[in-house]
Design an enzyme around this catalytic site. Sequence first.
Site, PDB file in Angstrom:
ATOM      1  N   TYR A   1       0.824  -1.214   0.000  1.00 41.84           N
ATOM      2  CA  TYR A   1       0.000   0.000   0.000  1.00 41.84           C
ATOM      3  C   TYR A   1       0.861   1.267   0.000  1.00 41.84           C
ATOM      4  O   TYR A   1       0.338   2.357   0.192  1.00 41.84           O
ATOM      5  CB  TYR A   1      -0.925   0.009   1.212  1.00 41.84           C
ATOM      6  CG  TYR A   1      -2.050  -1.018   1.145  1.00 41.84           C
ATOM      7  CD1 TYR A   1      -2.955  -1.020   0.084  1.00 41.84           C
ATOM      8  CD2 TYR A   1      -2.208  -1.975   2.138  1.00 41.84           C
ATOM      9  CE1 TYR A   1      -3.993  -1.941   0.027  1.00 41.84           C
ATOM     10  CE2 TYR A   1      -3.244  -2.906   2.093  1.00 41.84           C
ATOM     11  CZ  TYR A   1      -4.136  -2.875   1.032  1.00 41.84           C
ATOM     12  OH  TYR A   1      -5.151  -3.789   0.981  1.00 41.84           O
TER      13      TYR A   1
ATOM     14  N   ASP B   1      -2.166 -11.111   8.539  1.00 38.95           N
ATOM     15  CA  ASP B   1      -1.404 -12.280   8.073  1.00 38.95           C
ATOM     16  C   ASP B   1       0.065 -12.205   8.463  1.00 38.95           C
ATOM     17  O   ASP B   1       0.688 -13.224   8.714  1.00 38.95           O
ATOM     18  CB  ASP B   1      -1.540 -12.419   6.559  1.00 38.95           C
ATOM     19  CG  ASP B   1      -2.969 -12.713   6.159  1.00 38.95           C
ATOM     20  OD1 ASP B   1      -3.322 -13.892   6.048  1.00 38.95           O
ATOM     21  OD2 ASP B   1      -3.747 -11.764   5.996  1.00 38.95           O
TER      22      ASP B   1
ATOM     23  N   HIS C   1       4.827  -6.298  -4.568  1.00 37.28           N
ATOM     24  CA  HIS C   1       3.402  -6.540  -4.762  1.00 37.28           C
ATOM     25  C   HIS C   1       2.563  -5.311  -4.488  1.00 37.28           C
ATOM     26  O   HIS C   1       2.950  -4.400  -3.777  1.00 37.28           O
ATOM     27  CB  HIS C   1       2.916  -7.721  -3.919  1.00 37.28           C
ATOM     28  CG  HIS C   1       2.929  -7.467  -2.435  1.00 37.28           C
ATOM     29  ND1 HIS C   1       1.795  -7.190  -1.732  1.00 37.28           N
ATOM     30  CD2 HIS C   1       3.935  -7.458  -1.549  1.00 37.28           C
ATOM     31  CE1 HIS C   1       2.101  -7.013  -0.457  1.00 37.28           C
ATOM     32  NE2 HIS C   1       3.389  -7.168  -0.310  1.00 37.28           N
TER      33      HIS C   1
ATOM     34  N   TYR D   1     -11.473  -0.679  -0.235  1.00 31.36           N
ATOM     35  CA  TYR D   1     -11.491  -0.268   1.175  1.00 31.36           C
ATOM     36  C   TYR D   1     -10.189   0.423   1.547  1.00 31.36           C
ATOM     37  O   TYR D   1     -10.111   1.081   2.591  1.00 31.36           O
ATOM     38  CB  TYR D   1     -11.753  -1.478   2.075  1.00 31.36           C
ATOM     39  CG  TYR D   1     -10.536  -2.167   2.674  1.00 31.36           C
ATOM     40  CD1 TYR D   1      -9.805  -3.094   1.953  1.00 31.36           C
ATOM     41  CD2 TYR D   1     -10.128  -1.880   3.978  1.00 31.36           C
ATOM     42  CE1 TYR D   1      -8.698  -3.719   2.511  1.00 31.36           C
ATOM     43  CE2 TYR D   1      -9.025  -2.503   4.541  1.00 31.36           C
ATOM     44  CZ  TYR D   1      -8.309  -3.416   3.808  1.00 31.36           C
ATOM     45  OH  TYR D   1      -7.209  -4.034   4.368  1.00 31.36           O
ATOM     46  N   ARG D   2      -9.182   0.333   0.666  1.00 32.09           N
ATOM     47  CA  ARG D   2      -7.833   0.809   0.994  1.00 32.09           C
ATOM     48  C   ARG D   2      -7.036   0.678  -0.294  1.00 32.09           C
ATOM     49  O   ARG D   2      -7.331  -0.171  -1.124  1.00 32.09           O
ATOM     50  CB  ARG D   2      -7.277  -0.151   2.046  1.00 32.09           C
ATOM     51  CG  ARG D   2      -5.996   0.210   2.728  1.00 32.09           C
ATOM     52  CD  ARG D   2      -5.735  -0.870   3.778  1.00 32.09           C
ATOM     53  NE  ARG D   2      -4.500  -0.678   4.483  1.00 32.09           N
ATOM     54  CZ  ARG D   2      -3.972  -1.583   5.302  1.00 32.09           C
ATOM     55  NH1 ARG D   2      -4.589  -2.725   5.517  1.00 32.09           N
ATOM     56  NH2 ARG D   2      -2.847  -1.338   5.926  1.00 32.09           N
TER      57      ARG D   2
END
Length: 604
Positions: A145, A205, A448, A529-530
């Site tokens: 992110y 996670d 990623h 959502y993000r």
Amino acid sequence: MSKAQPPPPALTQRYSGVPDRLAAIAQAAKDKLYSNKNVPESVPRRHDVRLPPDTTRDAFDKAITALRKDLGVEHVVLNDKPLVDGWYLEHPNTHDAFHVVDQEDLVCSAMAYPATTAEVQTIVRWANTYAIPIYPISMGRNVGYGGTAPRVPGSVVIDLGKRMNRILNIDGENASCVVEPGVSYFALYEEIQRRSLPLWIDCPDLGGGSVLGNAVDRGVGYTPMGDHFANHCGMEIVLPNGELLRTGMGALPGKDGADNPTWQSFQPAYGPYSDGIFSQSNFGIVCQMGFWLMRETGHQAYMITFPRDEDFPQIVEAIRPLAQNRILGNIPQLRHVAQELNVTGLPKSHWYAGTAPIPRDVIRKHASQLPCGDCSWVFYGTQYGDITSIKSQLDIIQDAFSKIEGAKFFLPKDLPDDHYIHSRALVCSGVPVLRELDWLNWVPNCAHLFFSPITPTRAADAQIVHDINVRLHKKYSFDLFPTLCVAGREMHYITNILYDRSNDDEKRRAAALMRELIATCAKEGYGEYRTHILFADQVAGTYNWNNNALMRFNETIKDALDPNGILAPGRNGIWPKKYRGKGWQILGDEVEKAIGGGTISPKL
Ligand code: EUG
């Protein structure tokens, strides 16, 4: 294999380190990752220190000198050394380790390390005086992110975690805690074990992230208390003008200057419930935050496999009533079988020689050799309570899913010791781990990006979101790894776009894929959502009902709280007045265009 890497930092040495129980696992994960890396650890920098916008080097140096006087010379560090992407437990705070655009584009000018809330206030006042944008991070492990990278290059990163990492309270009776930004899931978990308290934390996670930072970003974990923001109770916030605010019952002073005794017991208190505006925003710097903890209970993990890709709608329909009546009490995950390949930690090349997405029949062939067998979707659930209760819950669940022909039910004892389920069982009982790092061996120099839309837990909706993902991943030639995190009435449909960060063509395709996924889902009514900071403007722009009423509302708050526009400009798509209309928004194909030497910032 390349040579063994220096050991990752231990939690006993460094707030961001790894607990001893995971030292060997962390070392193996690090060695494996570096063995799949063929770019140098760093290259000489092409540019000098990236200055904040509208600043001269002279003015900047003067400002830094002033800040050093306040914080101590060693606590304000210029970002002028070669950039190192590192890896999860030794991540940089200089730039986005998983850079999509040029590595040197999303960089800060300097990092500041406050030790106290008072020092955070000092920094905020300094930023107002010198008109320098600041970008607070807790620990910056929101990898995928944007991590520690500031949205406006040249901002000063306020790295809160390094020196503000105290667990301020653990209340065994109230089952709650209060933490500073630098407390990781690992740290909180280990402290609760040390005190032998019968309490669980809830972790995502990966366990290295900030408890506070993840909640402020509205992240998700997997016990019944997996909605992190929903399970917070009380905040202490430095506002953009330097003032200090406590929310909830914290606004009512405790006796004789003590903290309010109800601060971690009742969320909203009196008047407007203000906490929400300090999540996913740039309205304040959260320096303390309370969290509810879960009382320890019995638990049983399980895995259910489904044979056909076309079972997807039926699976979703089976999940909904189970989630609504709270038989599914936590946040289970529904994963595509492709993930059973990548959670082994083996690279794509082990399974398939081509560079195109792995064909479905190749996945099938390999899956049939794995414990899951030839299947399509894999459901990872956990039930909670005493043995009798768990048994009756499992009966109901098996009954519901067995309506799908060929569904197979597994317990951890049915699966080999190295199977992923054992890691899921830990995460779903509040034990932070590192297993999910194995994804990053998929391609060389693997980075990623998460694509994270929300879909109702309803077949018709989930199928639309899934079909868009299937079509567009194929169009841009990426493997599709969907994980659906089932919260109840909705599911976070998370896809992890894995790319080689040394390969501009892959980066361009990854960015183009993100852009088209966001736009196409929005057209159907589905939003994220993000998102990664590079896509914040686009995502914010999809929430545009009634002529952007929501963004205009956010801008009104932003301008009132932060008239000088110093706090994290552009974070979550919210730009202060000073920046609006000057080309700062990233829209259209600007990310793709910036890859390979361009820049995402406006030419001023
Ligand atoms: C995951 C889940 C998320 C997220 C990023 C990753 C899980 C990956 C529910 O939110 O934001 C396996």
